[in-house]
Write an enzyme that holds these catalytic residues in place. Structure first.
Site, PDB file in Angstrom:
ATOM      1  N   SER A   1     -39.557 -27.291 -34.149  1.00 30.95           N
ATOM      2  CA  SER A   1     -38.743 -28.000 -33.159  1.00 30.95           C
ATOM      3  C   SER A   1     -39.268 -29.415 -32.952  1.00 30.95           C
ATOM      4  CB  SER A   1     -38.757 -27.248 -31.821  1.00 30.95           C
ATOM      5  OG  SER A   1     -40.021 -27.374 -31.190  1.00 30.95           O
TER       6      SER A   1
ATOM      7  N   LYS B   1     -48.931 -22.099 -22.780  1.00 30.45           N
ATOM      8  CA  LYS B   1     -48.266 -21.050 -21.998  1.00 30.45           C
ATOM      9  C   LYS B   1     -47.590 -20.017 -22.897  1.00 30.45           C
ATOM     10  CE  LYS B   1     -43.836 -23.397 -21.129  1.00 30.45           C
ATOM     11  NZ  LYS B   1     -42.896 -23.864 -20.093  1.00 30.45           N
ATOM     12  N   ASP B   2     -47.402 -20.326 -24.202  1.00 28.28           N
ATOM     13  CA  ASP B   2     -46.794 -19.366 -25.123  1.00 28.28           C
ATOM     14  C   ASP B   2     -47.781 -18.325 -25.634  1.00 28.28           C
ATOM     15  OD1 ASP B   2     -44.337 -20.631 -24.973  1.00 28.28           O
ATOM     16  OD2 ASP B   2     -44.647 -21.831 -26.786  1.00 28.28           O
TER      17      ASP B   2
ATOM     18  N   THR C   1     -31.842 -22.013 -16.837  1.00 26.29           N
ATOM     19  CA  THR C   1     -33.266 -21.946 -17.177  1.00 26.29           C
ATOM     20  C   THR C   1     -33.515 -20.681 -17.985  1.00 26.29           C
ATOM     21  OG1 THR C   1     -35.537 -21.758 -16.376  1.00 26.29           O
ATOM     22  CG2 THR C   1     -33.811 -20.848 -14.966  1.00 26.29           C
TER      23      THR C   1
ATOM     24  N   ARG D   1     -39.638 -16.791 -14.240  1.00 24.67           N
ATOM     25  CA  ARG D   1     -40.372 -17.380 -13.119  1.00 24.67           C
ATOM     26  C   ARG D   1     -39.509 -18.397 -12.381  1.00 24.67           C
ATOM     27  NH1 ARG D   1     -42.289 -22.358 -12.812  1.00 24.67           N
ATOM     28  NH2 ARG D   1     -41.862 -22.666 -15.036  1.00 24.67           N
ATOM     29  N   ARG D   2     -38.835 -19.256 -13.141  1.00 27.06           N
ATOM     30  CA  ARG D   2     -37.978 -20.258 -12.496  1.00 27.06           C
ATOM     31  C   ARG D   2     -36.772 -19.608 -11.841  1.00 27.06           C
ATOM     32  NH1 ARG D   2     -38.380 -23.593 -17.742  1.00 27.06           N
ATOM     33  NH2 ARG D   2     -40.225 -24.895 -17.435  1.00 27.06           N
TER      34      ARG D   2
ATOM     35  N   ARG E   1     -31.051 -20.518 -23.595  1.00 28.61           N
ATOM     36  CA  ARG E   1     -32.045 -20.708 -24.657  1.00 28.61           C
ATOM     37  C   ARG E   1     -31.725 -21.996 -25.372  1.00 28.61           C
ATOM     38  NH1 ARG E   1     -34.720 -16.899 -27.646  1.00 28.61           N
ATOM     39  NH2 ARG E   1     -35.646 -18.756 -28.571  1.00 28.61           N
ATOM     40  N   GLY E   2     -32.596 -22.404 -26.272  1.00 28.60           N
ATOM     41  CA  GLY E   2     -32.356 -23.593 -27.071  1.00 28.60           C
ATOM     42  C   GLY E   2     -33.393 -24.658 -26.829  1.00 28.60           C
TER      43      GLY E   2
ATOM     44  N   VAL F   1     -34.825 -28.663 -26.147  1.00 24.95           N
ATOM     45  CA  VAL F   1     -34.629 -29.553 -24.999  1.00 24.95           C
ATOM     46  C   VAL F   1     -33.268 -30.235 -25.047  1.00 24.95           C
ATOM     47  CG1 VAL F   1     -35.447 -31.690 -23.925  1.00 24.95           C
ATOM     48  CG2 VAL F   1     -37.088 -29.916 -24.568  1.00 24.95           C
TER      49      VAL F   1
ATOM     50  N   ARG G   1     -30.378 -27.865 -24.252  1.00 24.18           N
ATOM     51  CA  ARG G   1     -30.299 -27.518 -22.826  1.00 24.18           C
ATOM     52  C   ARG G   1     -29.734 -28.676 -22.006  1.00 24.18           C
ATOM     53  NH1 ARG G   1     -35.363 -23.534 -21.387  1.00 24.18           N
ATOM     54  NH2 ARG G   1     -35.491 -22.505 -23.404  1.00 24.18           N
TER      55      ARG G   1
ATOM     56  N   CYS H   1     -45.115 -13.983 -20.297  1.00 22.28           N
ATOM     57  CA  CYS H   1     -44.216 -15.083 -19.949  1.00 22.28           C
ATOM     58  C   CYS H   1     -42.853 -14.589 -19.485  1.00 22.28           C
ATOM     59  CB  CYS H   1     -44.059 -16.043 -21.119  1.00 22.28           C
ATOM     60  SG  CYS H   1     -43.260 -15.327 -22.562  1.00 22.28           S
TER      61      CYS H   1
END
Length: 313
Positions: A17, A85-86, A129, A133-134, A151-152, A154, A157, A244
């Site tokens: 990406s 975070k992944d 989102t 969590r969000r 999904r997708g 940046v 989105r 996650c």
């Protein structure tokens, strides 16, 4: 610069990406600047990149890193750059996080139509989102927003806002910063409203444990304060036995205390439907980062965190 440093090209594995390649190139450039080593990017396709399914359906943590780690262990690449975070919280045998470079702003960012802030979005507005969590924290604010899973990458989105398909999306500010897209942000969300994900904005540079040369070179990129914060945040996650796909947030900051630098750690667990939440904070010396995370997670568990994580949307 040693002869071996100058002549041997380090192979850096990266997802394909735009954000992943940008992050990896930043690390590659920093590594070359710090050590003189040549670095070549090697694209690796992960399961998370192949699938359009929600993170929860893919099995959650690890779907974006397993292929990179397999390539590392097989000797096909020398190092890999991950969005920290992944990464699963469990240690991967044979691999080590050789450096945590300086961290970007870990807060979440709103990209909304007409330059609106979160509080200005009318009730019923659709906010996209991909993070549970969000979803949980946005619902808990009680603003009457319709939070929808997306999904997708940046651009995909943000494109759903510019096309009118959604009223807003919430993304990690760090990713937008690395891509040079901060001009699209209509509000950087206060952690008092939406607490970031553990390790959001941080990178992990991983290599084989037995590769002493690469470990030494990569180690020159280490930011000790960033690592302390990430260790504390991920210790919360590990103690909660969450990944996650769980509505867990944690955010550590380094501040000057009475006896020197001190870690201030906040964490929360929010029911996915936003109906309830437990929050807490703790502070202490930087070397105690992991213990601070464990202690705070234990407090949240005592207050019902496990039950909240089990609440369905």
């Amino acid at each position: 610069m040693t002869a071996s440093t100058a002549t041997t090209t380090l192979r850096l594995g990266t997802r394909g990406s735009a954000l992943a390649r940008t992050q990896s190139q930043t690390v590659a450039d920093a590594l070359t600047a710090a050590t003189g080593a040549a670095v070549e990017l090697v694209p690796i396709v992960t399961e998370g990149d192949r699938s359009r399914a929600a993170i929860q359906q893919l099995g959650g943590t690890g779907v974006f890193v397993a292929a990179l780690r397999d390539a590392l262990l097989a000797g096909e690449i020398d190092l890999a750059v991950h969005s920290y975070k992944d990464l699963p919280t469990a240690v991967q045998p044979g691999l080590t996080i050789a450096a945590v470079p300086g961290r970007e702003d870990p807060r979440d960012a709103l990209v909304a139509r007409d330059g609106l802030t979160l509080g200005e979005l009318p009730p019923g507005s659709t906010v996209g989102t991909g993070a549970p969590r969000r979803v949980a924290q946005l619902r808990a604010l009680g603003l009457g927003l319709d939070v929808v899973p997306i999904r997708g990458n940046v651009d995909t989105r943000m494109g759903r806002v510019s096309s009118g398909d959604l009223d807003a999306v919430v993304l990690a500010r760090a990713g937008l910063s690395r891509l040079g897209r901060l001009d699209a942000v209509t509000e950087t969300l206060d952690p008092l409203q939406v607490l970031p994900a553990p390790a959001q904005g941080a990178l992990a540079v991983e290599c084989r444990s037995g590769d002493a040369r690469t470990r030494e070179l990569v180690g020159r990129l280490e930011d000790s304060s960033a690592r302390s914060c990430v260790v504390a945040e991920r210790s919360v996650l590990a103690t909660l036995e969450a990944g996650c796909s769980a509505p867990v947030a944690a955010y550590a900051e380094v501040a000057e205390g009475d006896a020197g630098p001190e870690l201030f750690l906040r964490a929360s667990v929010t029911a996915i439907d936003g109906s309830d939440a437990v929050r807490g904070s703790v502070s202490g010396p930087l070397p105690d980062a992991a213990a601070l995370g464990r202690a705070l997670a234990a407090e949240l568990l005592d207050r019902g965190a496990a039950e909240l994580m089990a609440v369905d949307a």
